[in-house]
Scaffold this active site. Structure first.
Site, PDB file in Angstrom:
ATOM      1  N   SER A 129       0.835  -1.202   0.000  1.00  0.00           N
ATOM      2  CA  SER A 129       0.000   0.000   0.000  1.00  0.00           C
ATOM      3  C   SER A 129       0.865   1.246   0.000  1.00  0.00           C
ATOM      4  CB  SER A 129      -0.860  -0.020   1.266  1.00  0.00           C
ATOM      5  OG  SER A 129      -1.448   1.240   1.488  1.00  0.00           O
ATOM      6  N   TYR A 153      -1.579  -1.159  10.901  1.00  0.00           N
ATOM      7  CA  TYR A 153      -1.880  -1.667   9.555  1.00  0.00           C
ATOM      8  C   TYR A 153      -0.684  -1.433   8.628  1.00  0.00           C
ATOM      9  CZ  TYR A 153      -3.593  -1.529   4.744  1.00  0.00           C
ATOM     10  OH  TYR A 153      -3.723  -1.695   3.383  1.00  0.00           O
ATOM     11  N   LYS A 157       2.227  -3.988   6.553  1.00  0.00           N
ATOM     12  CA  LYS A 157       2.646  -3.952   5.139  1.00  0.00           C
ATOM     13  C   LYS A 157       4.174  -3.860   5.049  1.00  0.00           C
ATOM     14  CE  LYS A 157      -1.408  -4.179   3.253  1.00  0.00           C
ATOM     15  NZ  LYS A 157      -1.833  -5.515   2.784  1.00  0.00           N
TER      16      LYS A 157
HETATM   17  P1  NAD Z   1     -11.050  -6.654   1.359  1.00  0.00           P
HETATM   18  O1  NAD Z   1     -11.232  -6.625   2.820  1.00  0.00           O
HETATM   19  O2  NAD Z   1     -12.234  -6.375   0.505  1.00  0.00           O
HETATM   20  O3  NAD Z   1     -10.413  -8.047   0.902  1.00  0.00           O
HETATM   21  C1  NAD Z   1      -9.540  -8.778   1.718  1.00  0.00           C
HETATM   22  C2  NAD Z   1     -10.061 -10.198   1.776  1.00  0.00           C
HETATM   23  O4  NAD Z   1      -9.183 -10.988   2.580  1.00  0.00           O
HETATM   24  C3  NAD Z   1     -11.460 -10.287   2.388  1.00  0.00           C
HETATM   25  O5  NAD Z   1     -12.302 -11.000   1.515  1.00  0.00           O
HETATM   26  C4  NAD Z   1     -11.232 -11.022   3.706  1.00  0.00           C
HETATM   27  O6  NAD Z   1     -12.346 -11.815   4.075  1.00  0.00           O
HETATM   28  C5  NAD Z   1      -9.985 -11.835   3.391  1.00  0.00           C
HETATM   29  N1  NAD Z   1      -9.165 -12.205   4.551  1.00  0.00           N
HETATM   30  C6  NAD Z   1      -8.670 -11.390   5.511  1.00  0.00           C
HETATM   31  N2  NAD Z   1      -7.942 -12.088   6.397  1.00  0.00           N
HETATM   32  C7  NAD Z   1      -7.962 -13.385   5.983  1.00  0.00           C
HETATM   33  C8  NAD Z   1      -7.401 -14.581   6.488  1.00  0.00           C
HETATM   34  N3  NAD Z   1      -6.662 -14.618   7.608  1.00  0.00           N
HETATM   35  N4  NAD Z   1      -7.641 -15.743   5.817  1.00  0.00           N
HETATM   36  C9  NAD Z   1      -8.389 -15.746   4.679  1.00  0.00           C
HETATM   37  N5  NAD Z   1      -8.942 -14.633   4.164  1.00  0.00           N
HETATM   38  C10 NAD Z   1      -8.735 -13.461   4.808  1.00  0.00           C
HETATM   39  O7  NAD Z   1      -9.868  -5.643   1.011  1.00  0.00           O
HETATM   40  P2  NAD Z   1      -9.360  -5.100  -0.404  1.00  0.00           P
HETATM   41  O8  NAD Z   1      -9.679  -3.648  -0.470  1.00  0.00           O
HETATM   42  O9  NAD Z   1      -9.791  -5.985  -1.489  1.00  0.00           O
HETATM   43  O10 NAD Z   1      -7.793  -5.205  -0.162  1.00  0.00           O
HETATM   44  C11 NAD Z   1      -7.034  -6.316  -0.602  1.00  0.00           C
HETATM   45  C12 NAD Z   1      -5.595  -6.128  -0.164  1.00  0.00           C
HETATM   46  O11 NAD Z   1      -5.107  -4.902  -0.708  1.00  0.00           O
HETATM   47  C13 NAD Z   1      -5.404  -6.032   1.345  1.00  0.00           C
HETATM   48  O12 NAD Z   1      -4.209  -6.691   1.680  1.00  0.00           O
HETATM   49  C14 NAD Z   1      -5.278  -4.536   1.592  1.00  0.00           C
HETATM   50  O13 NAD Z   1      -4.522  -4.262   2.734  1.00  0.00           O
HETATM   51  C15 NAD Z   1      -4.553  -4.101   0.335  1.00  0.00           C
HETATM   52  N6  NAD Z   1      -4.784  -2.682   0.016  1.00  0.00           N
HETATM   53  C16 NAD Z   1      -6.062  -2.216  -0.103  1.00  0.00           C
HETATM   54  C17 NAD Z   1      -6.280  -0.874  -0.362  1.00  0.00           C
HETATM   55  C18 NAD Z   1      -7.690  -0.326  -0.465  1.00  0.00           C
HETATM   56  O14 NAD Z   1      -7.866   0.877  -0.374  1.00  0.00           O
HETATM   57  N7  NAD Z   1      -8.705  -1.125  -0.705  1.00  0.00           N
HETATM   58  C19 NAD Z   1      -5.190  -0.002  -0.512  1.00  0.00           C
HETATM   59  C20 NAD Z   1      -3.889  -0.516  -0.403  1.00  0.00           C
HETATM   60  C21 NAD Z   1      -3.700  -1.871  -0.131  1.00  0.00           C
HETATM   61  C1  UD1 Z   2      -6.527   5.519   4.031  1.00  0.00           C
HETATM   62  C2  UD1 Z   2      -5.618   4.983   5.097  1.00  0.00           C
HETATM   63  C3  UD1 Z   2      -4.437   4.301   4.422  1.00  0.00           C
HETATM   64  C4  UD1 Z   2      -4.910   3.214   3.463  1.00  0.00           C
HETATM   65  C5  UD1 Z   2      -5.864   3.855   2.452  1.00  0.00           C
HETATM   66  C6  UD1 Z   2      -6.442   2.869   1.490  1.00  0.00           C
HETATM   67  C7  UD1 Z   2      -5.909   6.409   7.080  1.00  0.00           C
HETATM   68  C8  UD1 Z   2      -5.243   7.409   7.971  1.00  0.00           C
HETATM   69  N1  UD1 Z   2      -5.184   6.049   5.984  1.00  0.00           N
HETATM   70  O1  UD1 Z   2      -5.811   6.432   3.280  1.00  0.00           O
HETATM   71  O2  UD1 Z   2      -3.586   3.721   5.376  1.00  0.00           O
HETATM   72  O3  UD1 Z   2      -3.817   2.638   2.773  1.00  0.00           O
HETATM   73  O4  UD1 Z   2      -6.942   4.486   3.161  1.00  0.00           O
HETATM   74  O5  UD1 Z   2      -7.246   1.934   2.162  1.00  0.00           O
HETATM   75  O6  UD1 Z   2      -6.997   5.932   7.344  1.00  0.00           O
HETATM   76  N2  UD1 Z   2     -11.884  11.690   3.726  1.00  0.00           N
HETATM   77  C9  UD1 Z   2     -12.878  12.555   4.133  1.00  0.00           C
HETATM   78  N3  UD1 Z   2     -14.005  12.009   4.704  1.00  0.00           N
HETATM   79  C10 UD1 Z   2     -14.176  10.665   4.882  1.00  0.00           C
HETATM   80  C11 UD1 Z   2     -13.146   9.787   4.458  1.00  0.00           C
HETATM   81  C12 UD1 Z   2     -11.999  10.341   3.895  1.00  0.00           C
HETATM   82  O7  UD1 Z   2     -12.758  13.765   3.989  1.00  0.00           O
HETATM   83  O8  UD1 Z   2     -15.214  10.242   5.425  1.00  0.00           O
HETATM   84  C13 UD1 Z   2     -10.675  12.265   3.068  1.00  0.00           C
HETATM   85  C14 UD1 Z   2      -9.377  11.944   3.798  1.00  0.00           C
HETATM   86  O9  UD1 Z   2      -9.096  12.900   4.761  1.00  0.00           O
HETATM   87  C15 UD1 Z   2      -8.382  11.941   2.619  1.00  0.00           C
HETATM   88  C16 UD1 Z   2      -9.225  11.457   1.434  1.00  0.00           C
HETATM   89  O10 UD1 Z   2     -10.586  11.682   1.794  1.00  0.00           O
HETATM   90  O11 UD1 Z   2      -7.950  13.248   2.339  1.00  0.00           O
HETATM   91  C17 UD1 Z   2      -9.037   9.974   1.122  1.00  0.00           C
HETATM   92  O12 UD1 Z   2      -9.259   9.235   2.328  1.00  0.00           O
HETATM   93  P1  UD1 Z   2      -9.272   7.628   2.340  1.00  0.00           P
HETATM   94  O13 UD1 Z   2     -10.190   7.134   1.275  1.00  0.00           O
HETATM   95  O14 UD1 Z   2      -9.533   7.193   3.734  1.00  0.00           O
HETATM   96  O15 UD1 Z   2      -7.805   7.225   1.884  1.00  0.00           O
HETATM   97  P2  UD1 Z   2      -6.372   7.638   2.485  1.00  0.00           P
HETATM   98  O16 UD1 Z   2      -6.474   8.774   3.413  1.00  0.00           O
HETATM   99  O17 UD1 Z   2      -5.454   7.790   1.347  1.00  0.00           O
END
Ligand code: NAD
Ligand code: UD1
Length: 348
Positions: A129, A153, A157
């Site tokens: 991430s 979190y 990572k």
């Molecule tokens: P998500 O929660 O929708 O998907 C994660 C999946 O992993 C879920 O279906 C959950 O049930 C499963 N899971 C969690 N722990 C598990 C375990 N111990 N055994 C088996 N299954 C398990 O999240 P996502 O948004 O699809 O994210 C996927 C990956 O990408 C994650 O590792 C997350 O940290 C990373 N990531 C997400 C974002 C984002 O904004 N969505 C940003 C950066 C990184």
């Molecule tokens: C957040 C996480 C980051 C994670 C990423 C993707 C925090 C501090 N950081 O980042 O670790 O990797 O999500 O899952 O939680 N915002 C609002 N109102 C809301 C929600 C968000 O104004 O209700 C604003 C935030 O202040 C930010 C932007 O929207 O400026 C995006 O927020 P968000 O979607 O939570 O993503 P990140 O802040 O990038």
């Protein structure tokens, strides 16, 4: 022979989109997910969307930390590679329950890596991430920037990235790609799969979406005094379909080159403010999003966006969609599924 890919967390938001693209790309795909933050409905929808390729998907509801169950899955299939999405991802919850996050994310990954090594499967794509850049001193963020965890979190990572670099140093048979995602949003254009967070959404777009369908009354904007174009935070939003494509590009790289352990940003390289994103969503949905201005959210960075040069050059991948398409597809999903995969009376 079709290649076989194990996808952990394949029922989740990003995983379900990647699994669909894997199936459409002719891969056999085995999903392992404990459904802690997802629904089996997503898997069923992926199978339907994949049409004739749907038969190439197998789903196992297991926890990654269940070593025996994972071992049986590896014993029954020779995997060519693993894409590892499974993990917990709520930043606030990770501060409240750090042990849960270290246990689930770190122990889950170590268990997976041990079983992979035992079965001679040493190709991995891991979901890292942009959170590992912390509060970057400048933008765009390049892969060489110093790394910093702002919360448990983010720490998970960083630790997993380090574990991957270490196992490659110890055994150069491993090929590992660490993908640092920026802010995934949007949904598959069919509107049949998308993001369905449990409880109150932490991230911007799922919250906006729930305001638009009437589940929440207003969006709280966290901070309008940043040094940005309109005072609100700036992020690099990337369409989830582009992100899923990035995984196919990473797999090709694993299969075609001697990559070692490499890291790539997956973003668009463009910064968008909270107010710009809200305006784009209002345009796409025709809905007004009421706003409540509030103070900054602790731990939030001001401006974060990616340098995309490395992924473009080495993975031959670049994002195709802009914020209008992201909002169009997010609204299509939201309006077709206002309560996500659940029925209205089973959610809060
Ligand atoms: P998500 O929660 O929708 O998907 C994660 C999946 O992993 C879920 O279906 C959950 O049930 C499963 N899971 C969690 N722990 C598990 C375990 N111990 N055994 C088996 N299954 C398990 O999240 P996502 O948004 O699809 O994210 C996927 C990956 O990408 C994650 O590792 C997350 O940290 C990373 N990531 C997400 C974002 C984002 O904004 N969505 C940003 C950066 C990184
Ligand atoms: C957040 C996480 C980051 C994670 C990423 C993707 C925090 C501090 N950081 O980042 O670790 O990797 O999500 O899952 O939680 N915002 C609002 N109102 C809301 C929600 C968000 O104004 O209700 C604003 C935030 O202040 C930010 C932007 O929207 O400026 C995006 O927020 P968000 O979607 O939570 O993503 P990140 O802040 O990038």
């Amino acid at each position: 022979m079709a290649k076989s890919i194990l996808v952990t967390g394949g029922a989740g938001y990003i995983g379900s989109h990647a699994v669909l693209q894997l199936l459409q790309g002719g891969f056999r795909t085995v999903v392992v997910d404990n459904l802690d933050n997802s629904s089996e409905v997503a898997i069923n929808r992926v199978v339907e969307l994949a049409g004739e390729f749907g038969k190439n998907l197998t789903f196992h509801k297991i926890d990654l930390r269940n070593k025996d169950a994972l071992d049986k899955i590896f014993a029954s299939t020779n995997f060519d590679a693993v894409i590892h999405f499974a993990g917990l991802k709520a930043v606030g919850e990770s501060v409240q329950k750090p042990l849960l996050y270290y246990d689930n994310n770190i122990i889950g990954t170590i268990t997976l890596l041990e079983i992979m090594a035992a079965h001679g499967c040493k190709k991995l794509v891991f979901s890292s991430s942009a959170t590992v850049y912390g509060w970057p001193k400048e933008v765009p963020c390049t892969e060489e920037f110093p790394l910093f965890a702002m919360n448990p979190y983010g720490q998970t990572k960083l630790i997993i990235e380090d574990i991957c670099r270490d196992i490659y140093r110890s055994d150069s048979d491993w090929k590992i790609i660490l993908l640092r995602y920026f802010n995934p949003v949007g949904a598959h254009p069919s509107g049949d799969i998308g993001e369905d967070p449990r409880g109150i959404p932490n991230n911007l777009m799922p919250f906006v979406q729930q305001v638009a369908v009437g589940r929440r009354s207003a969006l709280t904007v966290y901070g309008n005094d940043y040094s940005t174009k309109d005072g609100t935070g700036v992020r690099d939003y990337i369409h989830v379909v582009d992100l899923a494509d990035g995984h196919i590009a990473a797999l090709q790289k694993l299969f075609e080159s001697n990559i070692g352990c490499e890291v790539y940003n997956l973003g668009t390289g463009k910064g968008t403010s909270v107010l710009e994103m809200v305006a784009a969503f209002e345009k796409a949905s025709g809905k007004k999003i009421p706003l409540v201005m509030a103070g900054r959210r602790p731990g939030d960075a001001e401006i974060v966006y990616a340098s995309t040069a490395k992924a473009e050059k080495e993975l031959n991948w670049r994002a195709k969609y802009g914020i209008d398409e992201m909002c169009r597809d997010q609204w299509n999903w939201a309006s077709k599924n206002p309560y996500g995969y659940a029925s209205p009376d089973s959610t809060n």
